[in-house]
Motif scaffolding. Structure first.
Motif, PDB file in Angstrom:
ATOM      1  N   SER A 194     -31.962  16.611 -16.150  1.00  0.00           N
ATOM      2  CA  SER A 194     -31.466  15.239 -16.038  1.00  0.00           C
ATOM      3  C   SER A 194     -32.467  14.242 -16.610  1.00  0.00           C
ATOM      4  O   SER A 194     -32.098  13.301 -17.330  1.00  0.00           O
ATOM      5  CB  SER A 194     -31.172  14.918 -14.574  1.00  0.00           C
ATOM      6  OG  SER A 194     -30.760  13.575 -14.424  1.00  0.00           O
ATOM      7  N   THR A 228     -25.579  12.347 -14.777  1.00  0.00           N
ATOM      8  CA  THR A 228     -24.983  12.221 -13.445  1.00  0.00           C
ATOM      9  C   THR A 228     -24.716  13.575 -12.805  1.00  0.00           C
ATOM     10  O   THR A 228     -24.795  13.718 -11.593  1.00  0.00           O
ATOM     11  CB  THR A 228     -23.668  11.435 -13.528  1.00  0.00           C
ATOM     12  OG1 THR A 228     -22.802  12.065 -14.491  1.00  0.00           O
ATOM     13  CG2 THR A 228     -23.925  10.005 -13.975  1.00  0.00           C
ATOM     14  N   SER A 229     -24.405  14.583 -13.605  1.00  0.00           N
ATOM     15  CA  SER A 229     -24.166  15.920 -13.053  1.00  0.00           C
ATOM     16  C   SER A 229     -24.379  16.962 -14.143  1.00  0.00           C
ATOM     17  O   SER A 229     -23.421  17.589 -14.626  1.00  0.00           O
ATOM     18  CB  SER A 229     -22.750  16.021 -12.486  1.00  0.00           C
ATOM     19  OG  SER A 229     -22.530  17.296 -11.909  1.00  0.00           O
ATOM     20  N   ARG A 288     -22.669  13.215  -4.335  1.00  0.00           N
ATOM     21  CA  ARG A 288     -23.277  13.585  -5.628  1.00  0.00           C
ATOM     22  C   ARG A 288     -23.977  14.939  -5.529  1.00  0.00           C
ATOM     23  O   ARG A 288     -23.904  15.751  -6.458  1.00  0.00           O
ATOM     24  CB  ARG A 288     -24.282  12.516  -6.055  1.00  0.00           C
ATOM     25  CG  ARG A 288     -23.673  11.232  -6.572  1.00  0.00           C
ATOM     26  CD  ARG A 288     -24.741  10.353  -7.172  1.00  0.00           C
ATOM     27  NE  ARG A 288     -25.300  10.940  -8.379  1.00  0.00           N
ATOM     28  CZ  ARG A 288     -26.461  10.578  -8.917  1.00  0.00           C
ATOM     29  NH1 ARG A 288     -27.200   9.641  -8.329  1.00  0.00           N
ATOM     30  NH2 ARG A 288     -26.898  11.144 -10.017  1.00  0.00           N
ATOM     31  N   ARG A 309     -21.454  17.589  -5.798  1.00  0.00           N
ATOM     32  CA  ARG A 309     -20.950  17.707  -7.172  1.00  0.00           C
ATOM     33  C   ARG A 309     -21.961  18.422  -8.060  1.00  0.00           C
ATOM     34  O   ARG A 309     -21.597  19.265  -8.885  1.00  0.00           O
ATOM     35  CB  ARG A 309     -20.629  16.315  -7.720  1.00  0.00           C
ATOM     36  CG  ARG A 309     -19.920  16.364  -9.067  1.00  0.00           C
ATOM     37  CD  ARG A 309     -19.337  15.007  -9.441  1.00  0.00           C
ATOM     38  NE  ARG A 309     -20.366  14.004  -9.655  1.00  0.00           N
ATOM     39  CZ  ARG A 309     -20.598  12.981  -8.842  1.00  0.00           C
ATOM     40  NH1 ARG A 309     -19.874  12.837  -7.733  1.00  0.00           N
ATOM     41  NH2 ARG A 309     -21.552  12.096  -9.109  1.00  0.00           N
ATOM     42  N   TRP A 310     -23.237  18.087  -7.901  1.00  0.00           N
ATOM     43  CA  TRP A 310     -24.286  18.779  -8.668  1.00  0.00           C
ATOM     44  C   TRP A 310     -24.302  20.259  -8.323  1.00  0.00           C
ATOM     45  O   TRP A 310     -24.468  21.108  -9.188  1.00  0.00           O
ATOM     46  CB  TRP A 310     -25.648  18.155  -8.362  1.00  0.00           C
ATOM     47  CG  TRP A 310     -25.942  16.896  -9.101  1.00  0.00           C
ATOM     48  CD1 TRP A 310     -25.115  15.815  -9.252  1.00  0.00           C
ATOM     49  CD2 TRP A 310     -27.148  16.579  -9.805  1.00  0.00           C
ATOM     50  NE1 TRP A 310     -25.747  14.845  -9.987  1.00  0.00           N
ATOM     51  CE2 TRP A 310     -26.986  15.284 -10.344  1.00  0.00           C
ATOM     52  CE3 TRP A 310     -28.346  17.248 -10.010  1.00  0.00           C
ATOM     53  CZ2 TRP A 310     -27.979  14.650 -11.080  1.00  0.00           C
ATOM     54  CZ3 TRP A 310     -29.345  16.618 -10.750  1.00  0.00           C
ATOM     55  CH2 TRP A 310     -29.165  15.343 -11.279  1.00  0.00           C
ATOM     56  N   SER A 311     -24.150  20.569  -7.036  1.00  0.00           N
ATOM     57  CA  SER A 311     -24.176  21.964  -6.593  1.00  0.00           C
ATOM     58  C   SER A 311     -23.033  22.762  -7.208  1.00  0.00           C
ATOM     59  O   SER A 311     -23.229  23.882  -7.687  1.00  0.00           O
ATOM     60  CB  SER A 311     -24.094  22.013  -5.060  1.00  0.00           C
ATOM     61  OG  SER A 311     -23.978  23.344  -4.606  1.00  0.00           O
ATOM     62  N   GLU A 312     -21.835  22.166  -7.230  1.00  0.00           N
ATOM     63  CA  GLU A 312     -20.682  22.863  -7.798  1.00  0.00           C
ATOM     64  C   GLU A 312     -20.822  23.016  -9.311  1.00  0.00           C
ATOM     65  O   GLU A 312     -20.515  24.072  -9.869  1.00  0.00           O
ATOM     66  CB  GLU A 312     -19.408  22.089  -7.459  1.00  0.00           C
ATOM     67  CG  GLU A 312     -19.072  22.084  -5.970  1.00  0.00           C
ATOM     68  CD  GLU A 312     -17.898  21.193  -5.661  1.00  0.00           C
ATOM     69  OE1 GLU A 312     -17.359  20.564  -6.614  1.00  0.00           O
ATOM     70  OE2 GLU A 312     -17.515  21.094  -4.483  1.00  0.00           O
ATOM     71  N   ASN A 313     -21.287  21.973  -9.974  1.00  0.00           N
ATOM     72  CA  ASN A 313     -21.378  22.017 -11.437  1.00  0.00           C
ATOM     73  C   ASN A 313     -22.454  22.993 -11.906  1.00  0.00           C
ATOM     74  O   ASN A 313     -22.288  23.656 -12.945  1.00  0.00           O
ATOM     75  CB  ASN A 313     -21.671  20.615 -11.976  1.00  0.00           C
ATOM     76  CG  ASN A 313     -21.438  20.516 -13.465  1.00  0.00           C
ATOM     77  OD1 ASN A 313     -20.545  21.154 -14.017  1.00  0.00           O
ATOM     78  ND2 ASN A 313     -22.242  19.716 -14.145  1.00  0.00           N
ATOM     79  N   LEU A 340     -31.539  12.265  -5.162  1.00  0.00           N
ATOM     80  CA  LEU A 340     -30.401  11.659  -5.842  1.00  0.00           C
ATOM     81  C   LEU A 340     -30.260  10.187  -5.469  1.00  0.00           C
ATOM     82  O   LEU A 340     -29.901   9.350  -6.308  1.00  0.00           O
ATOM     83  CB  LEU A 340     -29.123  12.420  -5.513  1.00  0.00           C
ATOM     84  CG  LEU A 340     -28.968  13.796  -6.171  1.00  0.00           C
ATOM     85  CD1 LEU A 340     -27.734  14.503  -5.648  1.00  0.00           C
ATOM     86  CD2 LEU A 340     -28.879  13.653  -7.685  1.00  0.00           C
ATOM     87  N   TRP A 400     -33.232  24.259  -8.644  1.00  0.00           N
ATOM     88  CA  TRP A 400     -32.891  22.854  -8.407  1.00  0.00           C
ATOM     89  C   TRP A 400     -33.888  21.934  -9.119  1.00  0.00           C
ATOM     90  O   TRP A 400     -33.508  20.899  -9.684  1.00  0.00           O
ATOM     91  CB  TRP A 400     -32.881  22.555  -6.915  1.00  0.00           C
ATOM     92  CG  TRP A 400     -31.565  22.822  -6.252  1.00  0.00           C
ATOM     93  CD1 TRP A 400     -31.241  23.866  -5.440  1.00  0.00           C
ATOM     94  CD2 TRP A 400     -30.385  22.017  -6.357  1.00  0.00           C
ATOM     95  NE1 TRP A 400     -29.930  23.776  -5.031  1.00  0.00           N
ATOM     96  CE2 TRP A 400     -29.388  22.638  -5.579  1.00  0.00           C
ATOM     97  CE3 TRP A 400     -30.073  20.847  -7.030  1.00  0.00           C
ATOM     98  CZ2 TRP A 400     -28.100  22.117  -5.458  1.00  0.00           C
ATOM     99  CZ3 TRP A 400     -28.787  20.318  -6.910  1.00  0.00           C
ATOM    100  CH2 TRP A 400     -27.820  20.949  -6.133  1.00  0.00           C
TER     101      TRP A 400
END
Length: 299
Positions: free
Chosen positions: A226, A275-276, A37, A40-44, A62, A219
């Motif tokens: 979120s 979630t992201s 996760r 995924r958060w980092s990429e998004n 997370l 971050w």
């Protein structure tokens, strides 16, 4: 489907939902899931995750959020089980008109309540801190469209409560009183959620953001988004549910109500992703320009 068969079916579905909530909690405890996760958060959000201390804190947060959401879902299942004791428990559409909405709403509300108090980073007291030139508002995090959509759902709750009240005061043979009462209660909950949202936002936005670097601050902003989305989902869902129940109370079309509720809740999850979530460009850390000494050939 007769009421007794519907009640038996709903009891089985509530039990299965409890098992699924337990599985979700066990899945949330897996370290590998939180690491995936985080990536995924980092990429998004287009934020780096290479620095070990930052990565460790993000993965831990997370994991905590996933456990909180699973716990909230379990609490929602418990409240759904209490609903079996009421006349709603004998409704064939109980899973979509009551159980699923209450699970998602309670899970989002619990996640928001925990996230509004959590701190992502805890820099050393003697370390440097990053500060902003001005205080941010919810508009900086959500934008105009999301704020307007949530306001529309709050107005929808008010209209549903008024419509349900009118139906109860002017009864006819073609409407279902029980659904009108449920729409009135849920609509009033949606209206009461307006000051709740402002309360959550004020607590969250007034909370300090301890960060030593612009990356840490970005971050922290991402987790703020979120949490704000969780608050919006928890307070927007009653508007959709109450409106669908009013429609059902008038038309008697339970299938239409269940479809409205399910698809509207899915749409809320897309509009307010938890979630992201992505990070607005205005909140992303700006790259630092290289220092060039005066008089240099590169100056």
């Amino acid at each position: 489907m007769d009421p007794q068969t519907a009640l038996t079916t709903n009891i089985v579905l509530v039990a299965l939902s409890g098992v699924l909530a337990g599985c979700f909690l066990a899945w949330a405890l897996l370290p590998s899931r939180s690491e995936r996760r985080a990536l995924r958060w980092s990429e998004n959000a287009d934020l780096p995750l290479q620095e070990s201390p930052i990565a460790d804190r993000i993965v831990a947060r997370l994991r905590q959020d996933a456990i909180t959401a699973a716990t909230g879902a379990a609490v929602g299942v418990a409240l759904g089980a209490l609903g079996l004791l009421s006349p709603v428990g004998k409704d064939p559409d109980f899973p979509t008109t009551f159980l699923l909405p209450i699970m998602l709403t309670v899970s989002a509300l619990v996640s928001a309540a925990v996230g509004v108090r959590a701190h992502l980073f805890a820099p050393d007291p003697l370390s440097r801190r990053v500060a902003r030139t001005r205080a941010l508002t919810s508009a900086d995090y959500l934008g105009v469209t999301r704020r307007a959509l949530w306001l529309a759902t709050a107005i929808l709750s008010l209209c549903a409560a008024i419509g349900a009240s009118w139906l109860l005061l002017h009864p006819s043979s073609s409407f279902t009183p029980g659904l009108a009462v449920a729409a009135l209660v849920i609509g009033l909950l949606g209206v009461s959620g307006v000051p709740l949202v402002h309360r959550f936002e004020r607590i969250l936005l007034e909370r300090a953001q301890p960060a030593s670097t612009p990356i840490e601050l970005a971050w922290d902003d991402l987790f703020r988004i979120s949490t704000l989305h969780s608050v919006r989902i928890a307070c927007a869902a009653p508007g959709v549910i109450s409106a669908a129940l009013v429609v059902t109370a008038i038309t008697g079309n339970r299938f239409l109500a269940s479809q409205i509720i399910v698809w509207s809740l899915l749409a809320l999850q897309l509009v307010f992703p938890t979630t992201s979530p992505g990070l607005p460009a205005r909140l992303r850390p700006r790259p630092r320009l290289p220092y060039v000494p005066a008089g240099s050939s590169l100056a």
